[in-house]
Design a protein around this motif. Structure first.
Motif, PDB file in Angstrom:
ATOM      1  N   HIS A 164       0.823  -1.220   0.000  1.00  0.00           N
ATOM      2  CA  HIS A 164       0.000   0.000   0.000  1.00  0.00           C
ATOM      3  C   HIS A 164       0.859   1.272   0.000  1.00  0.00           C
ATOM      4  CE1 HIS A 164      -3.555  -2.408   0.532  1.00  0.00           C
ATOM      5  NE2 HIS A 164      -2.974  -3.023   1.550  1.00  0.00           N
ATOM      6  N   GLY A 165       2.166   1.114   0.150  1.00  0.00           N
ATOM      7  CA  GLY A 165       3.078   2.240   0.069  1.00  0.00           C
ATOM      8  C   GLY A 165       3.104   3.148   1.282  1.00  0.00           C
ATOM      9  N   ARG A 166       2.773   2.591   2.449  1.00  0.00           N
ATOM     10  CA  ARG A 166       2.812   3.429   3.649  1.00  0.00           C
ATOM     11  C   ARG A 166       3.131   2.592   4.885  1.00  0.00           C
ATOM     12  NH1 ARG A 166      -3.104   4.128   2.354  1.00  0.00           N
ATOM     13  NH2 ARG A 166      -4.125   2.587   3.623  1.00  0.00           N
ATOM     14  N   SER A 167       3.584   3.298   5.909  1.00  0.00           N
ATOM     15  CA  SER A 167       3.879   2.681   7.190  1.00  0.00           C
ATOM     16  C   SER A 167       3.714   3.756   8.255  1.00  0.00           C
ATOM     17  CB  SER A 167       5.322   2.150   7.207  1.00  0.00           C
ATOM     18  OG  SER A 167       5.649   1.613   8.478  1.00  0.00           O
ATOM     19  N   ILE A 207       4.228   8.936  10.081  1.00  0.00           N
ATOM     20  CA  ILE A 207       3.563   8.308   8.938  1.00  0.00           C
ATOM     21  C   ILE A 207       4.484   8.474   7.734  1.00  0.00           C
ATOM     22  CG2 ILE A 207       1.529   8.296   7.432  1.00  0.00           C
ATOM     23  CD1 ILE A 207       0.039   9.754   9.761  1.00  0.00           C
ATOM     24  N   ALA A 208       4.867   7.365   7.128  1.00  0.00           N
ATOM     25  CA  ALA A 208       5.712   7.378   5.934  1.00  0.00           C
ATOM     26  C   ALA A 208       4.869   6.927   4.747  1.00  0.00           C
ATOM     27  CB  ALA A 208       6.902   6.448   6.121  1.00  0.00           C
ATOM     28  N   MET A 209       5.061   7.617   3.624  1.00  0.00           N
ATOM     29  CA  MET A 209       4.296   7.312   2.408  1.00  0.00           C
ATOM     30  C   MET A 209       5.226   7.434   1.196  1.00  0.00           C
ATOM     31  SD  MET A 209       1.080   9.786   3.442  1.00  0.00           S
ATOM     32  CE  MET A 209       0.217   9.595   1.913  1.00  0.00           C
ATOM     33  N   VAL A 210       5.116   6.497   0.261  1.00  0.00           N
ATOM     34  CA  VAL A 210       5.896   6.617  -0.970  1.00  0.00           C
ATOM     35  C   VAL A 210       5.175   7.571  -1.914  1.00  0.00           C
ATOM     36  CG1 VAL A 210       6.937   4.327  -0.734  1.00  0.00           C
ATOM     37  CG2 VAL A 210       4.833   4.595  -2.048  1.00  0.00           C
ATOM     38  N   ALA A 211       5.913   8.110  -2.868  1.00  0.00           N
ATOM     39  CA  ALA A 211       5.354   9.060  -3.838  1.00  0.00           C
ATOM     40  C   ALA A 211       4.108   8.466  -4.490  1.00  0.00           C
ATOM     41  CB  ALA A 211       6.397   9.387  -4.899  1.00  0.00           C
ATOM     42  N   GLY A 212       3.048   9.280  -4.555  1.00  0.00           N
ATOM     43  CA  GLY A 212       1.793   8.856  -5.161  1.00  0.00           C
ATOM     44  C   GLY A 212       0.802   8.228  -4.199  1.00  0.00           C
ATOM     45  N   CYS A 213       1.257   7.857  -3.017  1.00  0.00           N
ATOM     46  CA  CYS A 213       0.374   7.251  -2.016  1.00  0.00           C
ATOM     47  C   CYS A 213      -0.573   8.311  -1.465  1.00  0.00           C
ATOM     48  CB  CYS A 213       1.219   6.659  -0.891  1.00  0.00           C
ATOM     49  SG  CYS A 213       0.256   5.824   0.382  1.00  0.00           S
ATOM     50  N   GLU A 214      -1.808   7.911  -1.186  1.00  0.00           N
ATOM     51  CA  GLU A 214      -2.806   8.836  -0.641  1.00  0.00           C
ATOM     52  C   GLU A 214      -3.444   8.265   0.610  1.00  0.00           C
ATOM     53  OE1 GLU A 214      -5.729  10.473  -3.319  1.00  0.00           O
ATOM     54  OE2 GLU A 214      -4.421  10.100  -5.043  1.00  0.00           O
ATOM     55  N   GLU A 263       6.161  13.147  -3.171  1.00  0.00           N
ATOM     56  CA  GLU A 263       7.410  12.397  -3.289  1.00  0.00           C
ATOM     57  C   GLU A 263       7.499  11.541  -2.036  1.00  0.00           C
ATOM     58  OE1 GLU A 263      10.870  15.390  -1.775  1.00  0.00           O
ATOM     59  OE2 GLU A 263       9.914  15.976  -3.655  1.00  0.00           O
ATOM     60  N   ASP A 264       8.452  10.617  -1.971  1.00  0.00           N
ATOM     61  CA  ASP A 264       8.594   9.807  -0.763  1.00  0.00           C
ATOM     62  C   ASP A 264       8.677  10.760   0.432  1.00  0.00           C
ATOM     63  OD1 ASP A 264       8.678   7.671  -2.479  1.00  0.00           O
ATOM     64  OD2 ASP A 264      10.775   7.154  -2.091  1.00  0.00           O
ATOM     65  N   SER A 265       7.823  10.534   1.430  1.00  0.00           N
ATOM     66  CA  SER A 265       7.671  11.507   2.513  1.00  0.00           C
ATOM     67  C   SER A 265       7.446  10.839   3.853  1.00  0.00           C
ATOM     68  CB  SER A 265       6.483  12.431   2.226  1.00  0.00           C
ATOM     69  OG  SER A 265       6.651  13.101   1.013  1.00  0.00           O
TER      70      SER A 265
END
Length: 128
Positions: free
Chosen positions: A20-23, A38-45, A97-99
């Protein structure tokens, strides 16, 4: 004591490995006070969700967009080092972006109504 830099790195690595591109990780829970990374890869919502009584979002790494009616049509872009109050309405978050963000939330207040409770009290008083 928690090391935010280490938490951010760790959870960004986990987000990159997550389908899911998050943690995320709730690392401080003291009564009504909550702090989470909260970490999210680019494009994750994170889809639109309700706001707690009080909250802020600080970008530790990357570039995100906070979406809500109060922030305007396109939302409010935030980059590393910036902090923003989360509006008292439904809102979402997009990683441009990765955030990694630090969410600080107060989940309950005593003797201090939320804006929704305050508006309801005023409407009730106006009907009298």
């Amino acid at each position: 004591m928690d090391d935010l830099t280490a938490l951010a790195r760790h959870h960004l690595d986990r987000a990159k490995a997550d389908p899911h591109g998050r943690s995320s990780h709730l690392f401080l829970h003291d009564g009504p006070l909550r702090q989470s990374v909260i970490a999210m890869v680019a494009g994750c919502e994170l889809d639109e969700h309700n706001a707690p009584p009080a909250a802020s979002l600080q970008v530790l790494h990357g570039h995100v967009r906070l979406t809500a009616r109060e922030t305007g049509q396109g939302g409010l872009d935030l980059i590393a080092g910036q902090v923003q109050r989360i509006p008292q309405e439904r809102h979402g978050l997009v990683a441009l972006e990765d955030s990694v963000v630090l969410l600080t939330a107060v989940t309950a207040t005593v003797g201090c109504p939320t804006p929704t409770e305050e508006a309801a009290a005023h409407q009730h008083a106006d009907r009298r």
